[in-house]
Enzyme design. Structure first.
Site, PDB file in Angstrom:
ATOM      1  N   CYS A   1      40.437   8.297  38.944  1.00 16.79           N
ATOM      2  CA  CYS A   1      39.027   8.647  39.089  1.00 16.79           C
ATOM      3  C   CYS A   1      38.572   8.523  40.533  1.00 16.79           C
ATOM      4  O   CYS A   1      38.828   7.522  41.184  1.00 16.79           O
ATOM      5  CB  CYS A   1      38.160   7.752  38.210  1.00 16.79           C
ATOM      6  SG  CYS A   1      36.530   8.429  37.949  1.00 16.79           S
TER       7      CYS A   1
ATOM      8  N   ASP B   1      27.817  10.476  32.562  1.00 15.91           N
ATOM      9  CA  ASP B   1      28.750  11.581  32.330  1.00 15.91           C
ATOM     10  C   ASP B   1      28.058  12.915  32.085  1.00 15.91           C
ATOM     11  O   ASP B   1      28.724  13.947  31.967  1.00 15.91           O
ATOM     12  CB  ASP B   1      29.663  11.267  31.137  1.00 15.91           C
ATOM     13  CG  ASP B   1      30.811  10.344  31.518  1.00 15.91           C
ATOM     14  OD1 ASP B   1      30.981  10.069  32.718  1.00 15.91           O
ATOM     15  OD2 ASP B   1      31.544   9.898  30.615  1.00 15.91           O
TER      16      ASP B   1
ATOM     17  N   ARG C   1      42.329   6.322  34.038  1.00 15.05           N
ATOM     18  CA  ARG C   1      41.654   5.026  34.044  1.00 15.05           C
ATOM     19  C   ARG C   1      41.911   4.233  32.773  1.00 15.05           C
ATOM     20  O   ARG C   1      41.961   3.007  32.799  1.00 15.05           O
ATOM     21  CB  ARG C   1      40.138   5.241  34.152  1.00 15.05           C
ATOM     22  CG  ARG C   1      39.652   5.783  35.456  1.00 15.05           C
ATOM     23  CD  ARG C   1      39.540   4.764  36.540  1.00 15.05           C
ATOM     24  NE  ARG C   1      39.135   3.445  36.113  1.00 15.05           N
ATOM     25  CZ  ARG C   1      39.192   2.379  36.892  1.00 15.05           C
ATOM     26  NH1 ARG C   1      39.647   2.480  38.109  1.00 15.05           N
ATOM     27  NH2 ARG C   1      38.797   1.209  36.463  1.00 15.05           N
TER      28      ARG C   1
ATOM     29  N   ARG D   1      35.719   1.065  39.825  1.00 12.92           N
ATOM     30  CA  ARG D   1      35.527   0.487  38.498  1.00 12.92           C
ATOM     31  C   ARG D   1      36.499  -0.683  38.368  1.00 12.92           C
ATOM     32  O   ARG D   1      37.553  -0.562  37.764  1.00 12.92           O
ATOM     33  CB  ARG D   1      35.766   1.555  37.421  1.00 12.92           C
ATOM     34  CG  ARG D   1      34.657   2.582  37.387  1.00 12.92           C
ATOM     35  CD  ARG D   1      34.704   3.438  36.137  1.00 12.92           C
ATOM     36  NE  ARG D   1      35.393   4.681  36.376  1.00 12.92           N
ATOM     37  CZ  ARG D   1      35.430   5.689  35.509  1.00 12.92           C
ATOM     38  NH1 ARG D   1      34.818   5.592  34.347  1.00 12.92           N
ATOM     39  NH2 ARG D   1      36.078   6.801  35.778  1.00 12.92           N
ATOM     40  N   PRO D   2      36.152  -1.831  38.957  1.00 10.86           N
ATOM     41  CA  PRO D   2      37.105  -2.936  39.035  1.00 10.86           C
ATOM     42  C   PRO D   2      37.426  -3.517  37.667  1.00 10.86           C
ATOM     43  O   PRO D   2      36.625  -3.447  36.731  1.00 10.86           O
ATOM     44  CB  PRO D   2      36.376  -3.961  39.918  1.00 10.86           C
ATOM     45  CG  PRO D   2      34.926  -3.648  39.754  1.00 10.86           C
ATOM     46  CD  PRO D   2      34.854  -2.160  39.566  1.00 10.86           C
TER      47      PRO D   2
ATOM     48  N   ASN E   1      36.670   9.672  24.818  1.00 11.02           N
ATOM     49  CA  ASN E   1      36.389   8.263  25.079  1.00 11.02           C
ATOM     50  C   ASN E   1      36.417   7.403  23.820  1.00 11.02           C
ATOM     51  O   ASN E   1      36.258   6.180  23.899  1.00 11.02           O
ATOM     52  CB  ASN E   1      35.052   8.114  25.795  1.00 11.02           C
ATOM     53  CG  ASN E   1      35.108   8.629  27.222  1.00 11.02           C
ATOM     54  OD1 ASN E   1      36.178   8.707  27.818  1.00 11.02           O
ATOM     55  ND2 ASN E   1      33.968   9.009  27.772  1.00 11.02           N
TER      56      ASN E   1
ATOM     57  N   ASP F   1      38.075  -6.705  37.175  1.00  8.18           N
ATOM     58  CA  ASP F   1      37.876  -8.149  37.188  1.00  8.18           C
ATOM     59  C   ASP F   1      37.189  -8.645  35.924  1.00  8.18           C
ATOM     60  O   ASP F   1      37.476  -9.748  35.445  1.00  8.18           O
ATOM     61  CB  ASP F   1      37.094  -8.580  38.433  1.00  8.18           C
ATOM     62  CG  ASP F   1      35.695  -7.995  38.489  1.00  8.18           C
ATOM     63  OD1 ASP F   1      35.558  -6.781  38.278  1.00  8.18           O
ATOM     64  OD2 ASP F   1      34.738  -8.748  38.743  1.00  8.18           O
ATOM     65  N   GLN F   2      36.278  -7.842  35.357  1.00  8.86           N
ATOM     66  CA  GLN F   2      35.605  -8.267  34.130  1.00  8.86           C
ATOM     67  C   GLN F   2      36.590  -8.360  32.968  1.00  8.86           C
ATOM     68  O   GLN F   2      36.498  -9.271  32.134  1.00  8.86           O
ATOM     69  CB  GLN F   2      34.468  -7.304  33.782  1.00  8.86           C
ATOM     70  CG  GLN F   2      33.373  -7.220  34.832  1.00  8.86           C
ATOM     71  CD  GLN F   2      32.676  -8.546  35.057  1.00  8.86           C
ATOM     72  OE1 GLN F   2      32.178  -9.177  34.126  1.00  8.86           O
ATOM     73  NE2 GLN F   2      32.646  -8.997  36.305  1.00  8.86           N
TER      74      GLN F   2
ATOM     75  N   ILE G   1      24.951   4.256  38.000  1.00 10.03           N
ATOM     76  CA  ILE G   1      26.191   3.697  37.463  1.00 10.03           C
ATOM     77  C   ILE G   1      27.310   3.700  38.501  1.00 10.03           C
ATOM     78  O   ILE G   1      27.970   2.691  38.720  1.00 10.03           O
ATOM     79  CB  ILE G   1      26.633   4.471  36.204  1.00 10.03           C
ATOM     80  CG1 ILE G   1      25.489   4.525  35.180  1.00 10.03           C
ATOM     81  CG2 ILE G   1      27.875   3.825  35.593  1.00 10.03           C
ATOM     82  CD1 ILE G   1      25.021   3.190  34.668  1.00 10.03           C
TER      83      ILE G   1
END
Length: 422
Positions: free
Chosen positions: A117, A309, A93, A122-123, A23, A125-126, A331
């Site tokens: 995933c 995770d 992702r 997990r959109p 990550n 849009d942000q 989450i």
């Protein structure tokens, strides 16, 4: 299709080296797109997601080589195709992380909506709203985010961005976009994960001006260009946490070289509460099981809280600990898919929405199980290590997305585990 065959019942002992963080490596590979000069990344794990990201940036015209020592050498001076097609990113992702760097350097990007995933929505849009605040025009159509700068702008513009929720990849995208924007960008409600701090340190080496990384408010002063750099990817705290749980659950004693105890505070606190001895040592983390473990309830939250995770792996530990525990997942809305597979091993777990209740101190028996996502696959491996008899874990391509040679590392600690093709 590869599977893992585990013969359980062996305590893990010895030393294992923690790989670089997936990550951190993925956004840092994208960050290399911000410069036309060579970038060298060291300690890059050999994972399927990393291979996919390298394939993606090569498709853009970038030179990228990953050698056997874990070093990746990238030259994005030849980048000619600012596009991330669906065919290359449908399993991953992190493809959305190409959007910010491509917009910042080239003023345009065409990035497929991400896949990869099964654990929940997990959109993006942000990401879109934040980049629009910096002046980008973004249209989503036919499964792609088509982004560009309007004709009157030559660069993205600094902005104050406050996301509706804490978003790790959103923070990373805005950070990479802002370093080449005109003026000051302030990220409020920023994610604080160590991987974001590591990305910021890499960008600073390239010439970026960033303050506040590691806090909920990051301030970036845009610069006109970035240079190359050499950077070592931070150790993977989730891999380290997974091995901590595996060693403790099996009643073992091991040193995790390169492990960062300061990045695993919430997990280590729970392990200590469970009765394991965990301490920072020169060069790593030592974990030792000291008697019967006690089950621990926990709630996943954003960093520095207990990481989502690590939820499945700690649940596997709770299966063989004394007492009952409750695990609350805040989450993601669909992150208990490993529960049905654990039941096949003899686990006693009930779920109600986002809460799982585990009755511990169980005797697990080996069985055929199926991985459903990356961290679920790791939890099934841990359960297989403590179960009596043989456990066969199917669909381990999920595991290969995020763990570097996991079966080899476990075998080095004394586990009876092998990869088989069936």
């Amino acid at each position: 299709m590869d599977k893992l065959l585990i013969r359980g019942g062996r305590a893990l002992h010895g030393e294992v080296t923690v790989s670089g963080a997936k990550n951190a490596a993925l956004p840092e590979l994208c960050a290399a797109l911000l410069s036309s000069e060579p970038v060298t990344l060291r300690n890059v794990p050999r994972l399927q997601d990393v291979a996919t990201m390298l394939k993606l940036i090569r498709n853009m015209g970038v030179s990228a080589e990953h050698d056997d020592s874990g070093t990746v050498r990238i030259n994005a001076g030849s980048l000619s195709n600012p596009e991330a097609p669906y065919e290359l990113v449908k399993t991953m992702r992190a493809s959305v992380l190409a959007l910010g760097p491509l917009l910042a350097r080239f003023g345009q990007a065409r990035v497929s909506l991400p896949g990869g995933c099964a654990i929940g929505s997990r959109p993006v849009d942000q990401h879109i709203k934040g980049l629009q605040a910096m002046g980008a025009e973004i249209v989503v159509e036919n499964g792609y985010m088509n982004a560009c700068l309007p004709g009157h702008l030559k660069r993205l513009q600094g902005a104050r961005i406050t996301t509706d929720m804490v978003t790790v990849t959103g923070t990373e995208n805005f950070l990479m976009a802002a370093v080449l924007a005109e003026g000051e960008t302030v990220l409020e409600n920023a994610a604080m994960e160590p991987e974001i701090g590591d990305l910021a340190e890499m960008l600073i080496k390239m010439g970026a001006r960033i303050e506040g990384h590691g806090t909920g408010r990051i301030v970036i002063q845009g610069v006109e260009r970035l240079g190359g750099c050499e950077h070592q990817v931070v150790a993977d705290r989730i891999e380290a946490g997974t091995f901590l749980c595996a060693v403790a659950a099996t009643g073992g004693n091991a040193l995790l070289r390169n492990g960062r105890a300061d990045h695993l505070g919430a997990v280590i606190d729970k392990l200590k509460d469970a009765g394991a001895e965990v301490s920072a040592e020169d060069g790593g983390i030592r974990v030792r099981a000291a008697g019967k473990l006690k089950a621990q309830s926990f709630r996943t939250t954003e960093y520095p809280g207990f990481p989502t995770d690590m939820q499945a792996q700690f649940m596997a530990l709770n299966l063989v600990a004394e007492g009952c525990s409750m695990v609350t997942e805040t989450i993601f809305e669909n992150r208990f898919m490993h529960v049905d597979e654990m039941l096949r091993l003899g686990a006693q777990i009930t779920t109600d929405g986002r809460v799982a209740t585990i009755t511990g101190s169980q005797s697990l028996s080996g069985a055929a199980v199926m991985a459903t996502d990356l961290r679920a696959s790791a939890s099934l491996v841990i359960a297989g290590l403590v179960a009596k008899g043989e456990t066969l874990v199917d669909r381990i391509y999920h595991l290969d997305r995020g763990y570097d040679r996991m079966e080899d590392k476990l075998r080095g600690l004394g586990a009876d585990i092998e990869r088989v093709s069936q």
